[in-house]
Design an enzyme around this catalytic site. Structure first.
Site, mmCIF file in Angstrom:
data_model
loop_
_atom_site.group_PDB
_atom_site.id
_atom_site.type_symbol
_atom_site.label_atom_id
_atom_site.label_comp_id
_atom_site.label_asym_id
_atom_site.label_seq_id
_atom_site.Cartn_x
_atom_site.Cartn_y
_atom_site.Cartn_z
ATOM 1 C CB CYS A 60 22.205 75.859 64.989
ATOM 2 S SG CYS A 60 22.275 76.678 63.431
ATOM 3 C CB CYS A 78 25.461 76.124 62.898
ATOM 4 S SG CYS A 78 24.010 77.380 63.326
ATOM 5 C CG ASP A 79 26.768 72.585 64.723
ATOM 6 O OD1 ASP A 79 27.521 73.636 64.265
ATOM 7 O OD2 ASP A 79 26.147 72.646 65.665
#
Ligand code: NDP
Length: 327
Positions: A146, A149-150
């Site tokens: 992701c 997300c990261d």
């Protein structure tokens, strides 16, 4: 075996299947509407983590309300605490079977067979990985599925990164990562992307993106101290291997919605996502609602899943109130 299972006499108003931002938010809203929801979070196993995909995410920086960021597991603990505060009962049980052919509906776990007037499905989706032991070994230490997300985490800033896959997800992940990375390598096993032309062209023409056609991932390289340090790719025609230095490896080979339980029961699209009716969380079965990633192949964010969980709770609560008014 069903005969050995405890059969509950009572009928729940609402059973929510699956935890994660969508499930916990559906529980919060239905609990505050006095629906006394029962949330079946899934029993912890290699495949299932109560709390969903955020349990394998490190820091979440894009969820509004956490200005300093929050660890994914901490955020899910907060979500759970909040829904329990209003009386949600959360159980670590995995649903093994459902019967939506008559009302009340039947929901079966390894421990118990329960009845419910309404069901909200929030079983989410699982990011696919190649299945290499080295992927597992460096999970969250340079291995992610992701980028949204990261991608902005310090370890990925101004460093070369690798994305594997050739679909829209891979293009989107790679494009997103160009904001932070010094360079993004896309590794694809063929000489043509599956992605839509517009997204593929954007990636192909991006100055920070280098594409390695006819290539697969052979191994993720790294060490205990630094996590991922390189990825070894293999030319599928010549078997020649090359090491690409990087601090991050993003798997973007697709997501699998967790819908096996509902095959032949609920309407799904070609890729197995549950289909909901326009602008609602209603499925093709009245009284069964679907929220979060299990019905969303496009946005797949914690905040959109939470919003969808809220929609499901409102839809289910209104539907139950209508049923009571009729009966
Ligand atoms: P896809 O199934 O479309 O693509 C998966 C990609 O990963 C393919 O290129 C496939 O290669 C590759 N792949 C799969 N398994 C392996 C493997 N074992 N080894 C190496 N490569 C592998 O998944 P996506 O998640 O990209 O997209 C799913 C759906 O969501 C699509 O309909 C897509 O359009 C949609 N989507 C839309 C977005 C948007 O509109 N903004 C954003 C993201 C997704 P191969 O091509 O050779 O099969």
């Amino acid at each position: 075996m069903e005969s050995e299972l405890y059969m509950s006499d009572s009928v729940e108003k609402i059973i929510i299947i699956g935890s994660g931002p969508a499930g916990y938010t559906a529980a919060l809203y239905t609990a505050r509407a006095n629906m006394e929801p029962l949330l079946l979070e899934g029993a912890p196993s290699k495949e299932i983590l109560p709390g969903g995909q955020l349990m394998t995410t490190t820091e979440v920086e894009n969820y509004p309300g956490y200005p300093d960021g929050v660890e994914g597991p901490q955020m899910m603990a907060d979500f759970k605490k909040q829904c329990e505060r209003f009386g949600t009962r959360c159980l670590w049980e995995t649903v093994t079977d459902v019967d939506f052919s008559e009302r009340p509906f039947t929901v079966t776990t390894a421990k118990e067979v329960r009845k419910a007037e309404a069901v909200i499905i929030a079983t989410g989706a699982t990011a696919k990985y190649l299945g290499l032991p080295s992927e597992e070994a460096f999970m969250n230490r340079g291995v992610s599925a992701c980028a949204t997300c990261d991608g902005a985490l310090p370890r990925y800033r101004d460093k070369p990164l690798v994305v594997v896959g050739g679909g829209d997800t891979a293009m989107e992940e790679a494009m997103f990562l160009t904001q932070f990375a010094s360079k993004v390598h896309i590794i694809h096993r063929r000489d043509e992307f599956r992605a839509s032309k517009i997204m593929a062209d954007r990636a192909i023409n991006h100055e920070k993106i280098e594409i390695h056609w006819f290539s697969t991932i052979d191994e993720i390289l790294g060490d205990d101290e630094n996590g991922v340090t390189a990825v070894r790719i293999k030319d599928v025609n010549t078997s020649e291997t090359t090491d690409i230095e990087c601090t991050g490896y993003f798997s973007a080979i697709g997501h699998k919605p967790n819908t096996d339980l509902f095959t032949g029961v609920l309407d799904m699209d070609d890729t197995g996502y549950l289909v909901t009716q326009a602008d609602t969380s209603r499925t093709n079965i009245e009284g069964v609602f679907a929220v979060g990633d299990v019905q969303d192949s496009v946005y797949r964010q914690a905040v959109t899943a939470a919003g969808s969980g809220c929609m499901g709770a409102l839809d289910a609560t209104r539907w139950l109130e209508e049923q009571e008014a009729v009966n």
